[in-house]
Design a protein around this motif. Structure first.
Motif, PDB file in Angstrom:
ATOM      1  N   ALA A  34       1.822   3.443  -2.939  1.00 57.76           N
ATOM      2  CA  ALA A  34       2.010   4.887  -3.021  1.00 57.76           C
ATOM      3  C   ALA A  34       3.412   5.297  -2.604  1.00 57.76           C
ATOM      4  O   ALA A  34       3.960   4.811  -1.611  1.00 57.76           O
ATOM      5  CB  ALA A  34       0.980   5.581  -2.141  1.00 57.76           C
ATOM      6  N   SER A  35       3.973   6.194  -3.373  1.00 57.82           N
ATOM      7  CA  SER A  35       5.200   6.893  -3.008  1.00 57.82           C
ATOM      8  C   SER A  35       5.037   8.337  -3.460  1.00 57.82           C
ATOM      9  O   SER A  35       4.165   8.649  -4.267  1.00 57.82           O
ATOM     10  CB  SER A  35       6.429   6.245  -3.662  1.00 57.82           C
ATOM     11  N   VAL A  36       5.857   9.219  -2.932  1.00 60.51           N
ATOM     12  CA  VAL A  36       5.772  10.624  -3.316  1.00 60.51           C
ATOM     13  C   VAL A  36       6.461  10.816  -4.663  1.00 60.51           C
ATOM     14  O   VAL A  36       7.654  10.538  -4.802  1.00 60.51           O
ATOM     15  CB  VAL A  36       6.421  11.527  -2.253  1.00 60.51           C
ATOM     16  N   VAL A  37       5.700  11.269  -5.663  1.00 54.67           N
ATOM     17  CA  VAL A  37       6.266  11.448  -7.004  1.00 54.67           C
ATOM     18  C   VAL A  37       6.503  12.916  -7.358  1.00 54.67           C
ATOM     19  O   VAL A  37       7.306  13.225  -8.236  1.00 54.67           O
ATOM     20  CB  VAL A  37       5.379  10.786  -8.081  1.00 54.67           C
ATOM     21  N   GLY A  40      -3.823   5.013  -0.845  1.00 49.33           N
ATOM     22  CA  GLY A  40      -3.325   4.830   0.515  1.00 49.33           C
ATOM     23  C   GLY A  40      -3.262   6.087   1.357  1.00 49.33           C
ATOM     24  O   GLY A  40      -2.629   6.090   2.416  1.00 49.33           O
ATOM     25  N   LYS A  41      -3.938   7.150   0.954  1.00 46.04           N
ATOM     26  CA  LYS A  41      -3.869   8.407   1.698  1.00 46.04           C
ATOM     27  C   LYS A  41      -4.476   8.264   3.090  1.00 46.04           C
ATOM     28  O   LYS A  41      -3.873   8.677   4.092  1.00 46.04           O
ATOM     29  CB  LYS A  41      -4.580   9.512   0.914  1.00 46.04           C
ATOM     30  N   SER A  42      -5.670   7.687   3.183  1.00 45.10           N
ATOM     31  CA  SER A  42      -6.305   7.515   4.487  1.00 45.10           C
ATOM     32  C   SER A  42      -5.532   6.513   5.341  1.00 45.10           C
ATOM     33  O   SER A  42      -5.460   6.652   6.569  1.00 45.10           O
ATOM     34  CB  SER A  42      -7.763   7.071   4.321  1.00 45.10           C
ATOM     35  N   THR A  43      -4.944   5.512   4.706  1.00 40.96           N
ATOM     36  CA  THR A  43      -4.112   4.561   5.444  1.00 40.96           C
ATOM     37  C   THR A  43      -2.922   5.268   6.077  1.00 40.96           C
ATOM     38  O   THR A  43      -2.553   4.991   7.233  1.00 40.96           O
ATOM     39  CB  THR A  43      -3.616   3.439   4.505  1.00 40.96           C
ATOM     40  N   LEU A  44      -2.328   6.210   5.353  1.00 40.93           N
ATOM     41  CA  LEU A  44      -1.230   6.984   5.921  1.00 40.93           C
ATOM     42  C   LEU A  44      -1.711   7.782   7.129  1.00 40.93           C
ATOM     43  O   LEU A  44      -0.993   7.885   8.138  1.00 40.93           O
ATOM     44  CB  LEU A  44      -0.653   7.923   4.857  1.00 40.93           C
ATOM     45  N   PHE A  45      -2.917   8.343   7.063  1.00 42.77           N
ATOM     46  CA  PHE A  45      -3.472   9.047   8.222  1.00 42.77           C
ATOM     47  C   PHE A  45      -3.607   8.109   9.412  1.00 42.77           C
ATOM     48  O   PHE A  45      -3.353   8.489  10.554  1.00 42.77           O
ATOM     49  CB  PHE A  45      -4.842   9.632   7.861  1.00 42.77           C
ATOM     50  N   VAL A  84       0.823  -1.206   0.000  1.00 40.38           N
ATOM     51  CA  VAL A  84       0.000   0.000   0.000  1.00 40.38           C
ATOM     52  C   VAL A  84       0.860   1.261   0.000  1.00 40.38           C
ATOM     53  O   VAL A  84       0.638   2.171  -0.801  1.00 40.38           O
ATOM     54  CB  VAL A  84      -0.960   0.010   1.215  1.00 40.38           C
ATOM     55  N   LEU A  85       1.844   1.342   0.875  1.00 37.52           N
ATOM     56  CA  LEU A  85       2.724   2.501   0.976  1.00 37.52           C
ATOM     57  C   LEU A  85       4.166   2.054   0.803  1.00 37.52           C
ATOM     58  O   LEU A  85       4.579   1.048   1.388  1.00 37.52           O
ATOM     59  CB  LEU A  85       2.552   3.203   2.328  1.00 37.52           C
ATOM     60  N   GLN A  86       4.923   2.790   0.018  1.00 41.98           N
ATOM     61  CA  GLN A  86       6.296   2.392  -0.289  1.00 41.98           C
ATOM     62  C   GLN A  86       7.228   3.589  -0.155  1.00 41.98           C
ATOM     63  O   GLN A  86       7.254   4.471  -1.015  1.00 41.98           O
ATOM     64  CB  GLN A  86       6.360   1.831  -1.720  1.00 41.98           C
ATOM     65  N   ASP A  87       7.956   3.634   0.958  1.00 43.91           N
ATOM     66  CA  ASP A  87       8.969   4.664   1.202  1.00 43.91           C
ATOM     67  C   ASP A  87       8.375   6.066   1.115  1.00 43.91           C
ATOM     68  O   ASP A  87       8.907   6.943   0.433  1.00 43.91           O
ATOM     69  CB  ASP A  87      10.129   4.511   0.223  1.00 43.91           C
ATOM     70  N   VAL A  88       7.270   6.288   1.835  1.00 44.98           N
ATOM     71  CA  VAL A  88       6.613   7.594   1.839  1.00 44.98           C
ATOM     72  C   VAL A  88       7.258   8.476   2.903  1.00 44.98           C
ATOM     73  O   VAL A  88       7.343   8.100   4.072  1.00 44.98           O
ATOM     74  CB  VAL A  88       5.107   7.455   2.107  1.00 44.98           C
ATOM     75  N   SER A  89       7.704   9.654   2.493  1.00 43.52           N
ATOM     76  CA  SER A  89       8.283  10.636   3.411  1.00 43.52           C
ATOM     77  C   SER A  89       7.695  12.010   3.114  1.00 43.52           C
ATOM     78  O   SER A  89       7.525  12.379   1.951  1.00 43.52           O
ATOM     79  CB  SER A  89       9.811  10.691   3.277  1.00 43.52           C
ATOM     80  N   LEU A  90       7.388  12.746   4.171  1.00 42.40           N
ATOM     81  CA  LEU A  90       6.917  14.125   4.023  1.00 42.40           C
ATOM     82  C   LEU A  90       7.100  14.846   5.339  1.00 42.40           C
ATOM     83  O   LEU A  90       7.305  14.221   6.383  1.00 42.40           O
ATOM     84  CB  LEU A  90       5.451  14.167   3.566  1.00 42.40           C
ATOM     85  N   THR A  91       7.009  16.174   5.298  1.00 42.62           N
ATOM     86  CA  THR A  91       7.113  16.972   6.514  1.00 42.62           C
ATOM     87  C   THR A  91       6.032  18.055   6.518  1.00 42.62           C
ATOM     88  O   THR A  91       5.591  18.518   5.469  1.00 42.62           O
ATOM     89  CB  THR A  91       8.491  17.665   6.643  1.00 42.62           C
ATOM     90  N   VAL A  92       5.622  18.415   7.724  1.00 36.86           N
ATOM     91  CA  VAL A  92       4.744  19.559   7.942  1.00 36.86           C
ATOM     92  C   VAL A  92       5.436  20.439   8.980  1.00 36.86           C
ATOM     93  O   VAL A  92       5.651  20.010  10.117  1.00 36.86           O
ATOM     94  CB  VAL A  92       3.354  19.139   8.461  1.00 36.86           C
ATOM     95  N   LYS A  93       5.805  21.644   8.586  1.00 37.32           N
ATOM     96  CA  LYS A  93       6.472  22.557   9.510  1.00 37.32           C
ATOM     97  C   LYS A  93       5.442  23.193  10.448  1.00 37.32           C
ATOM     98  O   LYS A  93       4.243  23.213  10.149  1.00 37.32           O
ATOM     99  CB  LYS A  93       7.210  23.645   8.724  1.00 37.32           C
TER     100      LYS A  93
END
Length: 317
Positions: A251-254, A73-78, A50-59
């Motif tokens: 999902a990964s960040v593209v 997989g957006k809701s799964t990430l939540f 479902v999720l593959q090496d997803v990285s992100l930041t919120v300042k």
């Protein structure tokens, strides 16, 4: 490949950025770090990444949106950020602390208002504070007494046009009014990070546009850290400081888009030619990922028919 459509490079938008609110550099750790998250579900005969090496930041004080194809997989990430699921790999950090698998660190607004029908509007708004972990509540001295909490909630209801409906029950409120109450419940929760999961998806087009403007005004006054899921590219561009575009599953960040339009923003920004150029570019990205997802679903169905039976019960892999 450049992530910027024609005439929207950082150099071409620098002058406009200077006219908006100045960007404040801070050494504070991010409000949220999603670091290398991997998750796969084992479902009967097959393994579903479902999720593959997803990285992100919120300042701190930043509004970040997450867009991607349905089922990516957006809701799964939540659920992982909120501690309802634990990833096979990766970490969730908030303000520099590892909170992977821990609950109680975020305030959350779902797609539906989810107001309790037996509670008044005021009591529904107070629910997030009532259920907050003690360490969060203790850290907010303004919530020292129930009387003070109720008074502050009443003031907020007045600000968002719900003052006359403080004692009303959810079934008497319109869809937009219910969404405002649900948002206030998340806003008044003591956790600093807010996760908003497609909160306007069930509204009609006019009410949705009104709610977007309402959310902009409220957020620009308070600047809570927000991670926002939406399927609307226009909504993401209107509301966000930064947008993460997810691929088809797994999902990964593209793409990562630093939205170049200054704040405060109003609905008129959607008429800007550069806004529409961004919208077209991101729509093309989403169409490509949607095609990949449709093709991947066909391949997964065929693989499931051919794979050997798994005698174990369904479980998270």
């Amino acid at each position: 490949m450049s992530l910027y459509p024609t005439d929207l490079s950082p150099q071409n938008t620098a002058e406009e950025q200077q006219t908006g609110e100045p960007q404040k550099l801070s050494s504070a750790p991010p409000a949220l770090e999603v670091d290398g998250i991997h998750l796969a579900f084992r479902k009967k005969r097959s393994l579903l990444p479902v999720l593959q090496d997803v990285s992100l930041t919120v300042k701190p004080g930043e509004f970040v949106s997450l867009v991607g194809p349905s089922g990516s997989g957006k809701s799964t990430l939540f659920h992982i950020i909120g501690g309802l699921l634990k990833p096979q790999q990766g970490h969730i950090r908030m303000h520099g602390q590892d909170v992977t698998g821990e609950r109680g660190h975020i305030s959350y607004m779902p797609q539906q208002p989810a107001l309790f029908p037996w509670r008044t509007t005021l009591d529904n708004v107070l629910l997030g504070q009532e259920n907050a972990p003690r360490n969060h509540t203790a850290a907010h001295s303004q919530y020292a007494s129930e009387r003070e909490r109720r008074e502050e909630a009443r003031q907020w209801l007045e600000q968002v046009g719900l003052g006359p409906f403080a004692k009303a029950y959810p079934h008497t409120l319109s869809g937009g009014m219910q969404q405002r109450a649900a948002f206030l419940r998340a806003l008044l929760s003591p956790q600093e990070l807010m996760l908003l999961d497609e909160p306007f998806s069930a509204l009609d087009a006019l009410t949705r546009a009104e709610m977007q403007q309402w959310l902009l005004r409220i957020w620009e006054r308070n600047r809570r850290s927000v991670l926002f899921i939406t399927h609307s590219i226009e909504e993401a561009l209107l509301l966000s400081d930064r947008i993460y575009v997810l691929s088809a599953r797994p999902a990964s960040v593209v793409h990562v888009v630093d939205v170049p339009f200054p704040r405060p923003r109003r609905e008129e920004i959607t008429l800007d030619p550069r806004f529409n150029e961004w919208k077209r570019t991101m729509t093309d990205w989403m169409r490509q990922e949607r095609c990949r997802l449709d093709g991947g679903m066909e391949e997964h169905t065929e693989s499931a028919r051919k794979s050997p039976t798994n005698n174990g019960a369904d479980q998270y892999e």
